[in-house]
Design a protein around this motif. Structure first.
Motif, PDB file in Angstrom:
ATOM      1  N   LEU A  68     -15.847  30.553  -7.929  1.00  0.00           N
ATOM      2  CA  LEU A  68     -14.816  31.592  -7.860  1.00  0.00           C
ATOM      3  C   LEU A  68     -15.006  32.635  -8.967  1.00  0.00           C
ATOM      4  O   LEU A  68     -14.881  33.838  -8.717  1.00  0.00           O
ATOM      5  CB  LEU A  68     -13.427  30.962  -7.949  1.00  0.00           C
ATOM      6  N   GLY A  71     -17.402  35.432  -8.534  1.00  0.00           N
ATOM      7  CA  GLY A  71     -17.035  36.485  -7.600  1.00  0.00           C
ATOM      8  C   GLY A  71     -17.375  36.215  -6.155  1.00  0.00           C
ATOM      9  O   GLY A  71     -17.324  37.122  -5.318  1.00  0.00           O
ATOM     10  N   THR A  73     -16.939  35.513  -2.429  1.00  0.00           N
ATOM     11  CA  THR A  73     -15.811  35.794  -1.538  1.00  0.00           C
ATOM     12  C   THR A  73     -15.340  34.490  -0.920  1.00  0.00           C
ATOM     13  O   THR A  73     -16.088  33.817  -0.222  1.00  0.00           O
ATOM     14  CB  THR A  73     -16.216  36.773  -0.427  1.00  0.00           C
ATOM     15  N   ASP A  75     -11.977  32.862   1.200  1.00  0.00           N
ATOM     16  CA  ASP A  75     -10.718  33.120   1.894  1.00  0.00           C
ATOM     17  C   ASP A  75      -9.778  31.925   1.812  1.00  0.00           C
ATOM     18  O   ASP A  75      -8.558  32.098   1.794  1.00  0.00           O
ATOM     19  CB  ASP A  75     -11.000  33.432   3.374  1.00  0.00           C
ATOM     20  N   THR A  95      -4.519  27.248 -10.413  1.00  0.00           N
ATOM     21  CA  THR A  95      -5.319  28.348 -10.953  1.00  0.00           C
ATOM     22  C   THR A  95      -5.629  29.375  -9.874  1.00  0.00           C
ATOM     23  O   THR A  95      -5.529  30.586 -10.111  1.00  0.00           O
ATOM     24  CB  THR A  95      -6.630  27.805 -11.565  1.00  0.00           C
ATOM     25  N   VAL A  96      -5.989  28.911  -8.685  1.00  0.00           N
ATOM     26  CA  VAL A  96      -6.305  29.827  -7.582  1.00  0.00           C
ATOM     27  C   VAL A  96      -5.081  30.667  -7.228  1.00  0.00           C
ATOM     28  O   VAL A  96      -5.191  31.886  -7.048  1.00  0.00           O
ATOM     29  CB  VAL A  96      -6.840  29.055  -6.354  1.00  0.00           C
ATOM     30  N   GLN A  98      -2.640  31.552  -9.109  1.00  0.00           N
ATOM     31  CA  GLN A  98      -2.374  32.526 -10.177  1.00  0.00           C
ATOM     32  C   GLN A  98      -3.395  33.651 -10.220  1.00  0.00           C
ATOM     33  O   GLN A  98      -3.035  34.815 -10.371  1.00  0.00           O
ATOM     34  CB  GLN A  98      -2.352  31.820 -11.538  1.00  0.00           C
ATOM     35  N   ARG A  99      -4.685  33.312 -10.081  1.00  0.00           N
ATOM     36  CA  ARG A  99      -5.752  34.305 -10.256  1.00  0.00           C
ATOM     37  C   ARG A  99      -6.174  35.004  -8.975  1.00  0.00           C
ATOM     38  O   ARG A  99      -6.620  36.146  -9.015  1.00  0.00           O
ATOM     39  CB  ARG A  99      -6.962  33.657 -10.898  1.00  0.00           C
ATOM     40  N   TRP A 100      -6.103  34.287  -7.848  1.00  0.00           N
ATOM     41  CA  TRP A 100      -6.529  34.825  -6.558  1.00  0.00           C
ATOM     42  C   TRP A 100      -5.439  34.522  -5.526  1.00  0.00           C
ATOM     43  O   TRP A 100      -5.618  33.669  -4.650  1.00  0.00           O
ATOM     44  CB  TRP A 100      -7.862  34.200  -6.133  1.00  0.00           C
ATOM     45  N   PRO A 101      -4.308  35.213  -5.591  1.00  0.00           N
ATOM     46  CA  PRO A 101      -3.156  34.872  -4.737  1.00  0.00           C
ATOM     47  C   PRO A 101      -3.392  35.044  -3.241  1.00  0.00           C
ATOM     48  O   PRO A 101      -2.621  34.511  -2.441  1.00  0.00           O
ATOM     49  CB  PRO A 101      -2.048  35.812  -5.233  1.00  0.00           C
ATOM     50  N   ASN A 102      -4.444  35.730  -2.842  1.00  0.00           N
ATOM     51  CA  ASN A 102      -4.719  35.916  -1.411  1.00  0.00           C
ATOM     52  C   ASN A 102      -5.482  34.750  -0.792  1.00  0.00           C
ATOM     53  O   ASN A 102      -5.690  34.726   0.414  1.00  0.00           O
ATOM     54  CB  ASN A 102      -5.493  37.216  -1.179  1.00  0.00           C
ATOM     55  N   ILE A 103      -5.916  33.797  -1.604  1.00  0.00           N
ATOM     56  CA  ILE A 103      -6.667  32.645  -1.103  1.00  0.00           C
ATOM     57  C   ILE A 103      -5.691  31.537  -0.715  1.00  0.00           C
ATOM     58  O   ILE A 103      -4.870  31.119  -1.516  1.00  0.00           O
ATOM     59  CB  ILE A 103      -7.668  32.129  -2.164  1.00  0.00           C
TER      60      ILE A 103
END
Length: 144
Positions: A68, A71, A73, A75, A95-96, A98-103
């Motif tokens: 992650l 970088g 990609t 989904d 963590t996901v 918080q950092r990548w809310p679209n996942i």
């Protein structure tokens, strides 16, 4: 096609596929599969690829974080809860979110999560053993 790397195996390719439920996937979604048991990890990769997803494989939460942070990609994350390493599946999910809310995240475990932390938002839980139709349904729900 699977590509061996120093850290694990990654599935690559952008072909389109038929979802096991019969729905045609117009765009392959990248699913980060995080499972310390190699047999289950490769089975998940095969099942997801057959359903039209593009699996990316990691053996630990630490390896998943490396993927992650580079970088890649992603989904969706499909992760076991109990794994060796610095972070487990719940830590990874938090963590996901918080950092990548679209996942979207699917956590799975053979152990009941009683007494564990509350699941982060946009996180689903499937107990092991699970039916693949349930996995496909939850992944589809998280992408819409």
């Amino acid at each position: 096609m699977y590509v061996m790397s120093g850290k694990g195996t990654t599935s690559v390719g952008q072909s389109h596929g038929m979802h096991a439920g019969g729905n045609y996937l117009t765009e392959r979604k990248n699913v980060l599969v995080v499972e310390d048991q190699a047999l289950l990890r490769f089975l998940a990769a095969d099942m997801l690829e057959d359903a039209g997803y593009n699996p990316i494989l990691a053996a630990t939460g630490d390896e998943a974080m490396d993927i992650l942070l580079k970088g890649e990609t992603v989904d969706l994350v499909f992760s076991d809860v109990n794994m060796p390493g610095r972070i487990n599946g719940l830590d990874l999910a938090e963590t996901v979110v918080q950092r990548w809310p679209n996942i979207g995240i699917v956590l799975t475990s053979g152990a009941f999560l009683k007494g564990q932390r509350i699941l982060p938002e946009k996180t689903a839980f499937l107990p092991k053993p699970y039916e693949w139709e349930d996995v496909y349904r939850v992944l589809e729900e998280l992408t819409h």
